[in-house]
Design a protein around this motif. Sequence first.
Motif, PDB file in Angstrom:
ATOM      1  N   HIS A   1      -9.973   8.523   5.672  1.00 54.97           N
ATOM      2  CA  HIS A   1     -10.488   9.032   6.944  1.00 54.97           C
ATOM      3  C   HIS A   1     -10.286   7.971   8.026  1.00 54.97           C
ATOM      4  O   HIS A   1     -11.024   6.985   8.083  1.00 54.97           O
ATOM      5  CB  HIS A   1     -11.980   9.371   6.822  1.00 54.97           C
ATOM      6  N   PRO A   2      -9.258   8.121   8.872  1.00 58.80           N
ATOM      7  CA  PRO A   2      -8.999   7.131   9.924  1.00 58.80           C
ATOM      8  C   PRO A   2     -10.110   7.145  10.960  1.00 58.80           C
ATOM      9  O   PRO A   2     -10.858   8.120  11.057  1.00 58.80           O
ATOM     10  CB  PRO A   2      -7.667   7.604  10.510  1.00 58.80           C
ATOM     11  N   PRO A   3     -10.267   6.075  11.763  1.00 53.57           N
ATOM     12  CA  PRO A   3      -9.442   4.857  11.713  1.00 53.57           C
ATOM     13  C   PRO A   3      -9.902   3.899  10.622  1.00 53.57           C
ATOM     14  O   PRO A   3     -10.988   4.055  10.072  1.00 53.57           O
ATOM     15  CB  PRO A   3      -9.683   4.246  13.104  1.00 53.57           C
ATOM     16  N   SER A   4      -9.071   2.893  10.326  1.00 49.36           N
ATOM     17  CA  SER A   4      -9.444   1.902   9.312  1.00 49.36           C
ATOM     18  C   SER A   4     -10.700   1.148   9.743  1.00 49.36           C
ATOM     19  O   SER A   4     -10.766   0.620  10.857  1.00 49.36           O
ATOM     20  CB  SER A   4      -8.292   0.903   9.103  1.00 49.36           C
ATOM     21  N   ASN A   5     -11.663   1.102   8.869  1.00 52.83           N
ATOM     22  CA  ASN A   5     -12.922   0.419   9.170  1.00 52.83           C
ATOM     23  C   ASN A   5     -13.001  -0.866   8.355  1.00 52.83           C
ATOM     24  O   ASN A   5     -13.612  -0.911   7.291  1.00 52.83           O
ATOM     25  CB  ASN A   5     -14.106   1.332   8.851  1.00 52.83           C
ATOM     26  N   TRP A   6     -12.365  -1.922   8.874  1.00 50.79           N
ATOM     27  CA  TRP A   6     -12.285  -3.171   8.129  1.00 50.79           C
ATOM     28  C   TRP A   6     -13.619  -3.897   8.038  1.00 50.79           C
ATOM     29  O   TRP A   6     -13.825  -4.701   7.127  1.00 50.79           O
ATOM     30  CB  TRP A   6     -11.243  -4.080   8.772  1.00 50.79           C
ATOM     31  N   THR A   7     -14.530  -3.632   8.934  1.00 49.39           N
ATOM     32  CA  THR A   7     -15.801  -4.378   8.925  1.00 49.39           C
ATOM     33  C   THR A   7     -16.704  -3.961   7.771  1.00 49.39           C
ATOM     34  O   THR A   7     -17.682  -4.644   7.484  1.00 49.39           O
ATOM     35  CB  THR A   7     -16.557  -4.175  10.256  1.00 49.39           C
ATOM     36  N   ASN A   8     -16.388  -2.864   7.112  1.00 51.00           N
ATOM     37  CA  ASN A   8     -17.192  -2.428   5.971  1.00 51.00           C
ATOM     38  C   ASN A   8     -16.509  -2.681   4.627  1.00 51.00           C
ATOM     39  O   ASN A   8     -16.980  -2.217   3.597  1.00 51.00           O
ATOM     40  CB  ASN A   8     -17.519  -0.929   6.086  1.00 51.00           C
TER      41      ASN A   8
ATOM     42  N   ARG B   1      -7.256  -8.276 -12.745  1.00 47.89           N
ATOM     43  CA  ARG B   1      -7.650  -6.948 -12.275  1.00 47.89           C
ATOM     44  C   ARG B   1      -6.437  -6.198 -11.725  1.00 47.89           C
ATOM     45  O   ARG B   1      -5.559  -6.793 -11.091  1.00 47.89           O
ATOM     46  CB  ARG B   1      -8.693  -7.065 -11.152  1.00 47.89           C
ATOM     47  N   PRO B   2      -6.372  -4.874 -11.924  1.00 45.81           N
ATOM     48  CA  PRO B   2      -5.269  -4.099 -11.332  1.00 45.81           C
ATOM     49  C   PRO B   2      -5.231  -4.268  -9.814  1.00 45.81           C
ATOM     50  O   PRO B   2      -6.274  -4.357  -9.155  1.00 45.81           O
ATOM     51  CB  PRO B   2      -5.622  -2.659 -11.720  1.00 45.81           C
ATOM     52  N   GLN B   3      -4.043  -4.311  -9.265  1.00 44.57           N
ATOM     53  CA  GLN B   3      -3.875  -4.569  -7.836  1.00 44.57           C
ATOM     54  C   GLN B   3      -4.485  -3.477  -6.956  1.00 44.57           C
ATOM     55  O   GLN B   3      -5.045  -3.761  -5.902  1.00 44.57           O
ATOM     56  CB  GLN B   3      -2.383  -4.720  -7.514  1.00 44.57           C
ATOM     57  N   TYR B   4      -4.371  -2.226  -7.395  1.00 47.38           N
ATOM     58  CA  TYR B   4      -4.832  -1.135  -6.535  1.00 47.38           C
ATOM     59  C   TYR B   4      -6.336  -1.179  -6.298  1.00 47.38           C
ATOM     60  O   TYR B   4      -6.835  -0.642  -5.311  1.00 47.38           O
ATOM     61  CB  TYR B   4      -4.419   0.219  -7.125  1.00 47.38           C
ATOM     62  N   THR B   5      -7.090  -1.872  -7.200  1.00 47.11           N
ATOM     63  CA  THR B   5      -8.547  -1.929  -7.046  1.00 47.11           C
ATOM     64  C   THR B   5      -8.969  -2.819  -5.881  1.00 47.11           C
ATOM     65  O   THR B   5     -10.138  -2.809  -5.490  1.00 47.11           O
ATOM     66  CB  THR B   5      -9.221  -2.432  -8.338  1.00 47.11           C
ATOM     67  N   PHE B   6      -8.039  -3.605  -5.331  1.00 44.17           N
ATOM     68  CA  PHE B   6      -8.360  -4.469  -4.194  1.00 44.17           C
ATOM     69  C   PHE B   6      -8.163  -3.759  -2.850  1.00 44.17           C
ATOM     70  O   PHE B   6      -8.505  -4.321  -1.812  1.00 44.17           O
ATOM     71  CB  PHE B   6      -7.471  -5.716  -4.205  1.00 44.17           C
ATOM     72  N   LEU B   7      -7.616  -2.569  -2.854  1.00 40.29           N
ATOM     73  CA  LEU B   7      -7.120  -1.978  -1.606  1.00 40.29           C
ATOM     74  C   LEU B   7      -8.136  -1.128  -0.840  1.00 40.29           C
ATOM     75  O   LEU B   7      -7.940  -0.878   0.340  1.00 40.29           O
ATOM     76  CB  LEU B   7      -5.873  -1.131  -1.900  1.00 40.29           C
ATOM     77  N   GLU B   8      -9.194  -0.656  -1.499  1.00 39.72           N
ATOM     78  CA  GLU B   8     -10.188   0.207  -0.849  1.00 39.72           C
ATOM     79  C   GLU B   8      -9.496   1.291  -0.018  1.00 39.72           C
ATOM     80  O   GLU B   8      -9.723   1.430   1.191  1.00 39.72           O
ATOM     81  CB  GLU B   8     -11.150  -0.618   0.009  1.00 39.72           C
ATOM     82  N   VAL B   9      -8.676   2.063  -0.699  1.00 42.32           N
ATOM     83  CA  VAL B   9      -7.779   2.981  -0.013  1.00 42.32           C
ATOM     84  C   VAL B   9      -8.486   4.131   0.697  1.00 42.32           C
ATOM     85  O   VAL B   9      -7.888   4.820   1.520  1.00 42.32           O
ATOM     86  CB  VAL B   9      -6.740   3.557  -1.010  1.00 42.32           C
ATOM     87  N   ASP B  10      -9.760   4.350   0.392  1.00 50.23           N
ATOM     88  CA  ASP B  10     -10.465   5.426   1.091  1.00 50.23           C
ATOM     89  C   ASP B  10     -10.910   5.010   2.489  1.00 50.23           C
ATOM     90  O   ASP B  10     -11.201   5.853   3.334  1.00 50.23           O
ATOM     91  CB  ASP B  10     -11.682   5.871   0.279  1.00 50.23           C
ATOM     92  N   GLN B  11     -10.943   3.688   2.745  1.00 51.52           N
ATOM     93  CA  GLN B  11     -11.448   3.196   4.028  1.00 51.52           C
ATOM     94  C   GLN B  11     -10.368   2.665   4.968  1.00 51.52           C
ATOM     95  O   GLN B  11     -10.504   2.769   6.180  1.00 51.52           O
ATOM     96  CB  GLN B  11     -12.464   2.063   3.790  1.00 51.52           C
ATOM     97  N   VAL B  12      -9.318   2.072   4.405  1.00 49.66           N
ATOM     98  CA  VAL B  12      -8.368   1.356   5.264  1.00 49.66           C
ATOM     99  C   VAL B  12      -6.928   1.658   4.867  1.00 49.66           C
ATOM    100  O   VAL B  12      -6.637   2.073   3.743  1.00 49.66           O
ATOM    101  CB  VAL B  12      -8.593  -0.175   5.209  1.00 49.66           C
ATOM    102  N   ARG B  13      -6.026   1.431   5.814  1.00 44.76           N
ATOM    103  CA  ARG B  13      -4.595   1.471   5.573  1.00 44.76           C
ATOM    104  C   ARG B  13      -3.985   0.182   6.135  1.00 44.76           C
ATOM    105  O   ARG B  13      -4.503  -0.405   7.088  1.00 44.76           O
ATOM    106  CB  ARG B  13      -3.947   2.686   6.257  1.00 44.76           C
ATOM    107  N   TYR B  14      -2.879  -0.227   5.535  1.00 45.09           N
ATOM    108  CA  TYR B  14      -2.256  -1.491   5.922  1.00 45.09           C
ATOM    109  C   TYR B  14      -1.075  -1.262   6.857  1.00 45.09           C
ATOM    110  O   TYR B  14      -0.301  -0.323   6.683  1.00 45.09           O
ATOM    111  CB  TYR B  14      -1.797  -2.250   4.670  1.00 45.09           C
ATOM    112  N   ASP B  15      -0.953  -2.159   7.845  1.00 52.95           N
ATOM    113  CA  ASP B  15       0.205  -2.108   8.745  1.00 52.95           C
ATOM    114  C   ASP B  15       1.464  -2.579   8.037  1.00 52.95           C
ATOM    115  O   ASP B  15       2.559  -2.065   8.283  1.00 52.95           O
ATOM    116  CB  ASP B  15      -0.053  -2.982   9.980  1.00 52.95           C
ATOM    117  N   TYR B  16       1.320  -3.578   7.175  1.00 56.55           N
ATOM    118  CA  TYR B  16       2.463  -4.120   6.444  1.00 56.55           C
ATOM    119  C   TYR B  16       2.106  -4.251   4.963  1.00 56.55           C
ATOM    120  O   TYR B  16       1.071  -4.812   4.610  1.00 56.55           O
ATOM    121  CB  TYR B  16       2.869  -5.496   6.987  1.00 56.55           C
ATOM    122  N   VAL B  17       2.981  -3.720   4.131  1.00 55.54           N
ATOM    123  CA  VAL B  17       2.879  -3.874   2.685  1.00 55.54           C
ATOM    124  C   VAL B  17       4.173  -4.542   2.227  1.00 55.54           C
ATOM    125  O   VAL B  17       5.261  -4.002   2.434  1.00 55.54           O
ATOM    126  CB  VAL B  17       2.703  -2.519   1.980  1.00 55.54           C
TER     127      VAL B  17
END
Length: 368
Positions: free
Chosen positions: A99-106, A267-283
């Motif tokens: 759910h955009p926008p990315s909420n990095w503060t949480n 730990r698996p890498q995907y568990t660090f991404l919190e994909v429900d909250q944020v998206r990355y500009d560069y991967v």
Amino acid sequence: EDRSKQWYQRRVRGHYNAVQYVTVSSAVCTMIFPFRFLKVFVILLVFYISFSRLYQDIVKRDFVLSWRIFSSADNKVPSQKWIKEQLNRFYNALNTRYHPPSNWTNVSVPQSYYFPEINVIFTGIPKTGCSHWKELFLQAEGALQGRLDYLPDVHDELSLPYRLPLFRNVWHGVHDEKITTATSLVALRNPWVRAMSGYRQKLSSEKTQGNTLPRLQVEILRTQRNMSLGWVIPRVATMSITPTFEEFVKYTVLKKDNILVKDPHFRPQYTFLEVDQVRYDYVIPMEFVESMSKEFFTKVGINMSLPGSYDKQNDPRQQASVVKAKQLFSTLDQHLVDKFYEIYKWDFKLLDYSNFSDPIFPFPNSYF
């Protein structure tokens, strides 16, 4: 498909030329030498030399041409567009809704950082070059002068204030508006290679940058070799015994809930991404870091390059962890390998990473 077809045609043509050389050489020898014994001897000698050349030619062409698949002018490294399309397929497979926008503060993952002076958000997944990334960002931020004598120090007091979970407590609202315009970055790595790198640094007797994990070494040895605690602790302390790679893999399969929780390096890498909250500009896949990081550095105004020996000017397939992963995973029982894969299967799906037995290992499959 067209690139693969051209590559295959060039390979076949090269092998055909080598076979043609053997045939012509044998015919010439038959005409020159009249005596039967001498003729047979010379022909056998020519065949031996020629087939040696043929073998070397095949090996050389296989290596060079498969390397050209991604390094030639016609086959550039993956674009951010391609990577994000692949990640969207991954998100769909996970059935994750963003759910955009990315909420990095949480963001709650402690491995995510915000550097306000350069306005960069970085998720430092262990064993994806995160120590070198953090060292570089701290230098660009002005918090670090020059290179660290002991690289693991980058994870302590130096980077602690920049952790995103501490954002509100550290900055008290000063950067609430600025962080919404920050450029975010995460680096990923082939899971086979990342597992090997984690084993080499944290569990083996090999001297690498960083500390070992004595508690985990002791636990693996006790589990796999049935050793008493009193006997194994002093020997681990002196590094006279360490777990083998097979013991590490078996322990991971047997005690996956334990090893994945105890240390973030496994730990698996995907568990660090919190994909429900944020998206990355560069991967950035670490297999292409030297070339792919340039666009990111230009955008954020950093006039540096990532320290370390990732892809630089060399074939990434020749890096130590890549070679060792290919060698050691190949020696394991297939059933054990399959179970290990199941633990990290979502990491493979992140960028459709190749298997250690594939010719293009460690690169993503679907890009080629």
